[in-house]
Write a protein that holds these residues in place. Structure first.
Motif, mmCIF file in Angstrom:
data_model
loop_
_atom_site.group_PDB
_atom_site.id
_atom_site.type_symbol
_atom_site.label_atom_id
_atom_site.label_comp_id
_atom_site.label_asym_id
_atom_site.label_seq_id
_atom_site.Cartn_x
_atom_site.Cartn_y
_atom_site.Cartn_z
ATOM 1 N N PRO A 40 0.900 -1.254 -0.197
ATOM 2 C CA PRO A 40 -0.089 -0.058 0.016
ATOM 3 C C PRO A 40 0.883 1.111 -0.111
ATOM 4 N N THR A 41 0.543 2.344 -0.733
ATOM 5 C CA THR A 41 1.083 3.706 -0.674
ATOM 6 C C THR A 41 0.648 4.054 0.889
ATOM 7 N N LEU A 42 1.501 5.279 1.161
ATOM 8 C CA LEU A 42 1.317 5.977 2.441
ATOM 9 C C LEU A 42 -0.139 6.187 2.696
ATOM 10 N N GLY A 43 -0.756 7.067 1.587
ATOM 11 C CA GLY A 43 -2.005 7.635 1.581
ATOM 12 C C GLY A 43 -2.866 6.292 2.014
ATOM 13 N N MET A 44 -2.722 5.056 1.082
ATOM 14 C CA MET A 44 -3.786 4.038 1.468
ATOM 15 C C MET A 44 -3.597 3.362 2.718
ATOM 16 N N ALA A 45 -2.322 2.972 3.135
ATOM 17 C CA ALA A 45 -2.013 2.717 4.556
ATOM 18 C C ALA A 45 -2.756 3.405 5.521
ATOM 19 N N ARG A 47 -5.411 5.377 5.332
ATOM 20 C CA ARG A 47 -6.874 5.443 5.474
ATOM 21 C C ARG A 47 -7.277 4.033 5.872
ATOM 22 N N ILE A 48 -6.556 3.056 5.641
ATOM 23 C CA ILE A 48 -6.917 1.739 6.220
ATOM 24 C C ILE A 48 -6.930 1.627 7.522
ATOM 25 N N LEU A 49 -5.574 2.133 8.150
ATOM 26 C CA LEU A 49 -5.514 2.107 9.489
ATOM 27 C C LEU A 49 -6.560 3.027 10.270
ATOM 28 N N ALA A 50 -6.695 4.150 9.653
ATOM 29 C CA ALA A 50 -7.715 5.176 10.512
ATOM 30 C C ALA A 50 -8.973 4.464 10.365
ATOM 31 N N ALA A 51 -9.441 3.719 9.420
ATOM 32 C CA ALA A 51 -10.689 3.051 9.452
ATOM 33 C C ALA A 51 -10.856 1.620 10.335
ATOM 34 N N ALA A 52 -9.556 1.455 10.587
ATOM 35 C CA ALA A 52 -9.699 0.358 11.688
ATOM 36 C C ALA A 52 -8.981 0.782 13.273
ATOM 37 N N GLY A 53 -9.388 2.228 13.106
ATOM 38 C CA GLY A 53 -8.968 3.054 14.627
ATOM 39 C C GLY A 53 -7.594 3.049 15.068
ATOM 40 N N LEU A 54 -6.857 2.970 13.927
ATOM 41 C CA LEU A 54 -5.236 3.132 14.190
ATOM 42 C C LEU A 54 -4.583 3.981 13.562
ATOM 43 N N GLN A 55 -3.395 4.492 13.681
ATOM 44 C CA GLN A 55 -2.659 5.506 12.943
ATOM 45 C C GLN A 55 -1.117 5.276 13.098
ATOM 46 N N LEU A 56 -0.354 5.736 12.142
ATOM 47 C CA LEU A 56 1.233 5.303 12.071
ATOM 48 C C LEU A 56 1.593 6.589 13.031
ATOM 49 N N PRO A 57 2.825 6.640 13.637
ATOM 50 C CA PRO A 57 3.933 6.431 12.754
ATOM 51 C C PRO A 57 4.539 5.162 12.611
ATOM 52 N N SER A 58 5.670 5.052 13.447
ATOM 53 C CA SER A 58 6.597 3.930 13.185
ATOM 54 C C SER A 58 5.894 2.471 13.491
ATOM 55 N N ARG A 59 4.914 2.750 14.546
ATOM 56 C CA ARG A 59 4.221 1.580 15.176
ATOM 57 C C ARG A 59 2.666 1.963 15.172
ATOM 58 N N THR A 60 1.806 1.013 14.970
ATOM 59 C CA THR A 60 0.455 1.340 15.141
ATOM 60 C C THR A 60 0.011 2.103 16.402
ATOM 61 N N GLU A 61 -0.489 3.053 16.652
ATOM 62 C CA GLU A 61 -1.090 3.575 17.802
ATOM 63 C C GLU A 61 -2.550 3.847 17.837
ATOM 64 N N PRO A 62 -3.270 3.939 18.930
ATOM 65 C CA PRO A 62 -4.758 4.102 18.690
ATOM 66 C C PRO A 62 -4.843 5.674 18.139
ATOM 67 N N LEU A 63 -6.002 5.632 17.254
ATOM 68 C CA LEU A 63 -6.217 6.801 16.481
ATOM 69 C C LEU A 63 -6.615 8.029 17.425
#
Length: 243
Positions: A40-45, A47-63
Motif C-alpha cells: 500500500p501507498t502511504l495514503g492507502m495505508a 486510510r486503512i489504519l484510520a478505518a481500523a481505529g489506528l494510526q502511524l507513525p513507526s508503529r500503530t497507535e490508537p487513532l
C-alpha cells in the motif's frame, strides 16, 4: 509498513468488506494488501489504519485525530460552517457513520468521539484532585483565563443521569492549572486538562459562574472515554430513530 497494515486488517473488529467501505477502497484491495499481493501507498495505508481505529507513525497507535471533532460539529450543528473543519475528514466521518450516505447523527458522534479520545489529544494533562467540582471550577476561574467544563459533570448538567465520572476542563494553560488543582487523595477524582485548540472550546456558555462546553462537544468528549460512554448514549437517545 505493509506488515503493519496486514496486522491491522487481521486484528480489526470490522469485516474485510466493512473495513474497505470505511477506508473508501475496494474489498479486493484490502484482501490483496492482507495477502501481500500489493504494497500500500502511504495514503492507502493511512486510510486503512484510520478505518481500523489506528494510526502511524513507526508503529500503530490508537487513532487520535482532532479533525474528527471539528468535522462532527460542522455536520451536527445544523450545518453551521466551521472554517477549521477539514472537508476530507467530513467526507471520511460521514462514510464511517453511514453505509448508504444517509446522515446518522448518533453513529457520527460515536465515530468522532472514538477518533479523538480526550486522553490522547495533544497537550492533554491527566491529574487527580480531592477537591469537589465546584471548588475546582472556582480555582480555575480565579486564574482569569478562558476555560470550559466537559466530561461527566457537564453531561449531568445537560440532562444525563449517571454516576460521577472524569472531569474534563478546557483551559488555556494546562500545566499551570494542574499545579493549582492537583490534589491526590483517597477521594480524588480524575481530571483531564485539555488545551484550547481553537474549536473544541467554541460555543462555551456561562451559567452562574460555571463555564460549560458546548453540548455537542460534551457529547463527543463523553463518547471518547469508556467511563462516560453511557452518558453520551443517554444524551443522544432521542437521536436513535435517525440512525
Amino acid at each position: 509498513m505493509q506488515n503493519v497494515v496486514q496486522v491491522a486488517i487481521r486484528d480489526s473488529r470490522f469485516s474485510r468488506r466493512e473495513l474497505a467501505r470505511r477506508a473508501g477502497v475496494s474489498a479486493s484491495t484490502v484482501t490483496r494488501v492482507e495477502k501481500g499481493d500489493i504494497d500500500p501507498t502511504l495514503g492507502m495505508a493511512t486510510r486503512i489504519l484510520a478505518a481500523a481505529g489506528l494510526q502511524l507513525p513507526s508503529r500503530t497507535e490508537p487513532l487520535c485525530d482532532v479533525r474528527a471533532l471539528r468535522a462532527a460539529r460542522t455536520i451536527l450543528e445544523d450545518g453551521t460552517s466551521n472554517p477549521a473543519a477539514d472537508a476530507v475528514m467530513i467526507e471520511t466521518l460521514m462514510r464511517w457513520a453511514s453505509t448508504d450516505g444517509t446522515p446518522r447523527p448518533r453513529s457520527l458522534a460515536r465515530e468522532a468521539g472514538a477518533a479523538a479520545p480526550p486522553p490522547l489529544r495533544p497537550g492533554a494533562v491527566e491529574i487527580t484532585s480531592d477537591w469537589n467540582f465546584l471548588r475546582i471550577c472556582s480555582a480555575v476561574a480565579a486564574t482569569r483565563k478562558g476555560w470550559a467544563a466537559s466530561g461527566a459533570p457537564a453531561a449531568a448538567r445537560i440532562g444525563a443521569e449517571g454516576t460521577p465520572g472524569p472531569i474534563i476542563l478546557y483551559v488555556e494553560n494546562p500545566a499551570r492549572v494542574a499545579s493549582i488543582i492537583n490534589r491526590p487523595g483517597s477521594a480524588a477524582v480524575e481530571v483531564l486538562l485539555l488545551p484550547f485548540d481553537g474549536a473544541s472550546e467554541g460555543g462555551a456558555w456561562n451559567d452562574e459562574g460555571i463555564v460549560w462546553a458546548d453540548p455537542i462537544q460534551i457529547i463527543l468528549d463523553c463518547y471518547g472515554m469508556p467511563a462516560t460512554y453511557d452518558l453520551a448514549e443517554e444524551l443522544t437517545k432521542d437521536w436513535a430513530h435517525h440512525d
